[in-house]
Design a protein around this motif. Structure first.
Motif, PDB file in Angstrom:
ATOM      1  N   GLN A 148       0.852  -1.202   0.000  1.00 48.32           N
ATOM      2  CA  GLN A 148       0.000   0.000   0.000  1.00 48.32           C
ATOM      3  C   GLN A 148       0.881   1.243   0.000  1.00 48.32           C
ATOM      4  O   GLN A 148       1.038   1.900   1.024  1.00 48.32           O
ATOM      5  N   LYS A 151      -0.258   4.874   1.468  1.00 53.56           N
ATOM      6  CA  LYS A 151      -1.570   4.621   2.072  1.00 53.56           C
ATOM      7  C   LYS A 151      -2.708   4.794   1.078  1.00 53.56           C
ATOM      8  O   LYS A 151      -3.823   5.168   1.440  1.00 53.56           O
ATOM      9  N   ARG A 153      -4.494   3.073  -2.730  1.00 52.60           N
ATOM     10  CA  ARG A 153      -5.034   1.786  -3.121  1.00 52.60           C
ATOM     11  C   ARG A 153      -3.920   0.751  -3.202  1.00 52.60           C
ATOM     12  O   ARG A 153      -2.781   1.047  -3.553  1.00 52.60           O
ATOM     13  N   LEU A 154      -4.261  -0.483  -2.868  1.00 52.73           N
ATOM     14  CA  LEU A 154      -3.273  -1.554  -2.852  1.00 52.73           C
ATOM     15  C   LEU A 154      -2.765  -1.857  -4.258  1.00 52.73           C
ATOM     16  O   LEU A 154      -3.466  -1.670  -5.248  1.00 52.73           O
ATOM     17  N   VAL A 445      -3.272 -11.131   6.782  1.00 59.62           N
ATOM     18  CA  VAL A 445      -3.634 -10.479   5.528  1.00 59.62           C
ATOM     19  C   VAL A 445      -2.892 -11.099   4.345  1.00 59.62           C
ATOM     20  O   VAL A 445      -3.301 -10.952   3.199  1.00 59.62           O
ATOM     21  N   SER A 516     -10.094   0.649   8.755  1.00 60.96           N
ATOM     22  CA  SER A 516      -9.190   0.762   7.605  1.00 60.96           C
ATOM     23  C   SER A 516      -8.692  -0.612   7.165  1.00 60.96           C
ATOM     24  O   SER A 516      -8.513  -0.855   5.970  1.00 60.96           O
ATOM     25  N   TRP A 517      -8.478  -1.521   8.100  1.00 60.87           N
ATOM     26  CA  TRP A 517      -8.065  -2.873   7.731  1.00 60.87           C
ATOM     27  C   TRP A 517      -9.196  -3.629   7.032  1.00 60.87           C
ATOM     28  O   TRP A 517      -8.953  -4.384   6.078  1.00 60.87           O
ATOM     29  N   GLU A 519     -11.423  -2.253   5.214  1.00 61.08           N
ATOM     30  CA  GLU A 519     -11.425  -1.668   3.874  1.00 61.08           C
ATOM     31  C   GLU A 519     -10.302  -2.279   3.034  1.00 61.08           C
ATOM     32  O   GLU A 519     -10.480  -2.541   1.837  1.00 61.08           O
ATOM     33  N   ARG A 520      -9.189  -2.513   3.646  1.00 63.56           N
ATOM     34  CA  ARG A 520      -8.063  -3.141   2.944  1.00 63.56           C
ATOM     35  C   ARG A 520      -8.427  -4.544   2.477  1.00 63.56           C
ATOM     36  O   ARG A 520      -8.092  -4.935   1.356  1.00 63.56           O
ATOM     37  N   TYR A 521      -9.111  -5.311   3.331  1.00 63.49           N
ATOM     38  CA  TYR A 521      -9.512  -6.661   2.948  1.00 63.49           C
ATOM     39  C   TYR A 521     -10.442  -6.660   1.737  1.00 63.49           C
ATOM     40  O   TYR A 521     -10.435  -7.601   0.939  1.00 63.49           O
ATOM     41  N   ASP A 523     -10.381  -4.656  -0.804  1.00 60.91           N
ATOM     42  CA  ASP A 523      -9.787  -4.092  -2.012  1.00 60.91           C
ATOM     43  C   ASP A 523      -9.955  -5.071  -3.180  1.00 60.91           C
ATOM     44  O   ASP A 523      -9.723  -6.281  -3.036  1.00 60.91           O
TER      45      ASP A 523
END
Length: 620
Positions: A148, A151, A153-154, A445, A516-517, A519-521, A523
């Motif tokens: 990331q 910070k 988009r992945l 993750v 936020s995590w 949201e990361r999952y 992606d």
């Protein structure tokens, strides 16, 4: 703090190509040597004792900071002046019409970049690296990383890699923590085996590594020792005489290596172009290596497998560019360099080079590039030993610090008891957040495949999960106590508003990080990668339902409850304060809750500050 001085005192041997005693070259140019007298005569009076001779109370890092400053304040490298009369060029290579310009620029603005040619290295080193790369490949340890940057988009890396190093070491970059494979045998608690018998990988095989993979990891540890010695020799030869104090150079005690596998442009067609200078496609973009000790050296060995490139233009290479100091951008008046390196090369970025330079990897048209980047990572917060010992230290004192239990200690004053309770609450909640976001979520993750390939970490992660649950149970008991005293007052517990404030602030921040995590999952990038490389739930964090005796997974409602309890607690305290006649004001104020009682002290102060700013603006 003093800034690092540029290498203005270095004089170069003129009009002479000279290979160093250990086969080292600076590109195709001669190696820099100290000017006569820098290590003798009167100039020696400013020389400081070797770091090894200093008191044990002063570490090398402290000495470097005192005498040479820090990475962020490192001065820019010297500026090379192009005297050839040629027009401004985007970058220089040894294949240019005037290779002397490349050599001069390398010596002037890129001092600290050196390499050993393949034929100057012992055949055993090539053989050991080849065997290690092969074993790591066969063990399936090379994986893509989902990172990331900024910070945002992945994104998925264009290279596959794995981390090998001291037992329990990790390396965090672009928001992702990589967990290392150990390159030595380990004991039952995850530390390096201290026995004198041969380091043969037997304990790694017991953990679950195959025999081939265990041998490859042990081999990587052995070549790391070789590179450490070679790098120290390079530092003493090329850097040590030219810094002030003389001999005050950074570390080359490598504790991990990032092993990369990069595909050529003919097979990896989605590689990005280097757009800044038109250097072609790149496997790794411009960057400084992060998370390293200041002034530490980096050593990189590379080998190519497959057909060689048809010409030098299409070969793999390393690009370097000068930066405007430790925190500045690229220097526009110093051209970048592209250094083609043959298979079996070993190059070094010595001492402060990583502070005021960036590097990139230019992709070749053929051959798969394997590289091993040996580094001196910062120790402490990024190791299993650090977090393990921190948990053990807190757990051993947790019973004595349970809220309410400390009141019986006759050796402490009431003020100290209150301070200890606040400190306990802060340390406990910060430790829980650290375990969750720096370790557990970083582990899960990366998916089931990553978990399977890292058997060393199975026991540490289980211990971290169990520790988190124990800390959560203790926190739940604290919450129950706060709920009780919000009705009846602190009594003998010595609880103050500060305990409420600590929990409100840290739990609110933890709630944001959890969001936020999640949201990361979600992606979309994870929909395009194999299922076993996608994030999986953490058993002690991502529960299907809240368990009795544990904190709820959704912390927002808990924070709201804490604010209500705080408000009630403040009202009870005010009600019990003596009135002007000396009696209790409880009857007149018990039902009047403070309007600001739900705000923490920091929030109240910030609110008051904003009101003062608003009044000032209205006056204007």
């Amino acid at each position: 703090t003093t800034q690092t001085e540029p290498h203005t005192s270095i004089k170069m041997a003129k009009n002479k190509k000279r290979k160093s005693g250990n086969g080292s070259k600076t590109g195709s140019a001669e190696s820099p040597t100290a000017s006569n007298g820098t290590s003798k005569g009167k100039k020696r009076k400013h020389e400081q004792p070797s770091p090894n001779d200093q008191s044990k109370s002063s570490s090398l890092a402290q000495l470097l900071k005192k005498h040479r400053g820090i990475a962020a304040k490192t001065a820019p490298p010297p500026t090379w002046k192009d005297r050839s009369g040629s027009s401004q060029r985007d970058f220089l290579t040894p294949q240019d019409d005037d290779p002397q310009s490349f050599n001069d620029c390398l010596k002037t603005s890129y001092s600290g970049f050196y390499f050993d040619t393949p034929d100057s290295l012992p055949s055993s080193l090539h053989r050991d690296f080849d065997g290690s790369f092969s074993g790591i490949e066969q063990g399936g340890l090379f994986l893509y990383d989902v990172v990331q940057p900024g910070k945002k988009r992945l994104t998925r890396t264009s290279v596959t890699r794995t981390l090998v190093g001291d037992p329990g070491s990790t390396y965090k970059y672009l928001g992702l923590r990589l967990f290392s494979h150990p390159w030595v045998d380990v004991d039952e608690i995850g530390d390096k085996v201290q026995l004198r018998e041969a380091n043969n990988g037997s304990t790694l095989r017991k953990l679950g590594y195959s025999g081939k993979t265990a041998s490859a990891l042990i081999s990587m540890g052995l070549v790391n020792s070789n590179l450490t010695e070679r790098s120290k020799s390079m530092l003493q030869k090329h850097v040590s005489p030219n810094v002030s104090p003389v001999g005050m150079v950074g570390s080359a005690d490598f504790n991990l290596t990032l092993v990369n596998k990069m595909e050529p442009t003919t097979t990896k067609r989605d590689l990005k172009k280097e757009i800044g200078y038109g250097m072609g496609k790149i496997s790794v973009g411009w960057h400084r290596d992060s998370g390293l000790k200041d002034f530490s050296t980096i050593a990189v060995y590379q080998t190519l497998k497959g057909p060689p490139p048809s010409n030098i233009i299409d070969s793999w290479g390393v690009a370097v560019r000068a930066m405007d100091g430790g925190a500045g951008g690229p220097l526009t008046n110093v051209p970048p360099l592209v250094v083609p390196l043959p298979s079996g090369s070993l190059y070094y970025m010595l001492d402060e080079f990583n502070h005021n330079h960036e590097h990139a990897v230019i992709a070749g048209s053929s051959g798969i590039r394997y590289s091993s980047t040996h580094r001196v990572a910062r120790e402490g917060q990024g190791t299993w030993q650090y977090i393990r010992d921190k948990i053990q230290s807190f757990s051993s004192a947790m019973t004595a610090f349970e809220l309410g239990g400390i009141a019986a200690d006759p050796t402490l004053s009431a003020r100290k008891k209150r301070a200890k309770l606040v400190s306990h609450a802060r340390v406990q909640q910060n430790l829980m957040s650290e375990i969750e976001f720096e370790w557990l979520r970083q582990w899960f993750v990366q998916g089931q495949k990553n978990i399977k390939l890292h058997p060393y970490w199975h026991s540490p992660i289980k211990i971290l999960c169990d520790s988190f649950l124990e800390l959560e149970k203790s926190s739940f008991r604290t919450l129950n106590l706060l709920k009780e005293i919000s009705k009846d007052g602190p009594g003998e517990s010595h609880v103050t508003e500060d305990v409420f404030d600590i929990l409100i602030e840290i739990l609110a921040e933890r709630s944001k990080l959890r969001a936020s995590w999640k949201e990361r999952y979600r992606d979309p990038i994870f929909g395009d990668i194999p299922k076993d490389e996608r994030p999986i739930p953490c058993p002690c964090l991502d529960r299907e339902k809240d368990m009795e005796g544990q904190m709820p997974e959704n912390l927002d409602s808990l924070v709201s409850q804490l604010r209500q309890w705080r408000s009630a607690f403040v009202a009870v305290e005010k009600a019990e304060e003596p009135n002007e006649t000396g009696g209790s004001a409880k009857k007149s104020t018990k039902s009047k809750k403070s309007k600001s009682g739900s705000l923490t002290k920091k929030e109240s102060k910030r609110k008051a500050s904003n009101w003062e700013k608003l009044k000032a603006n209205l006056k204007n």
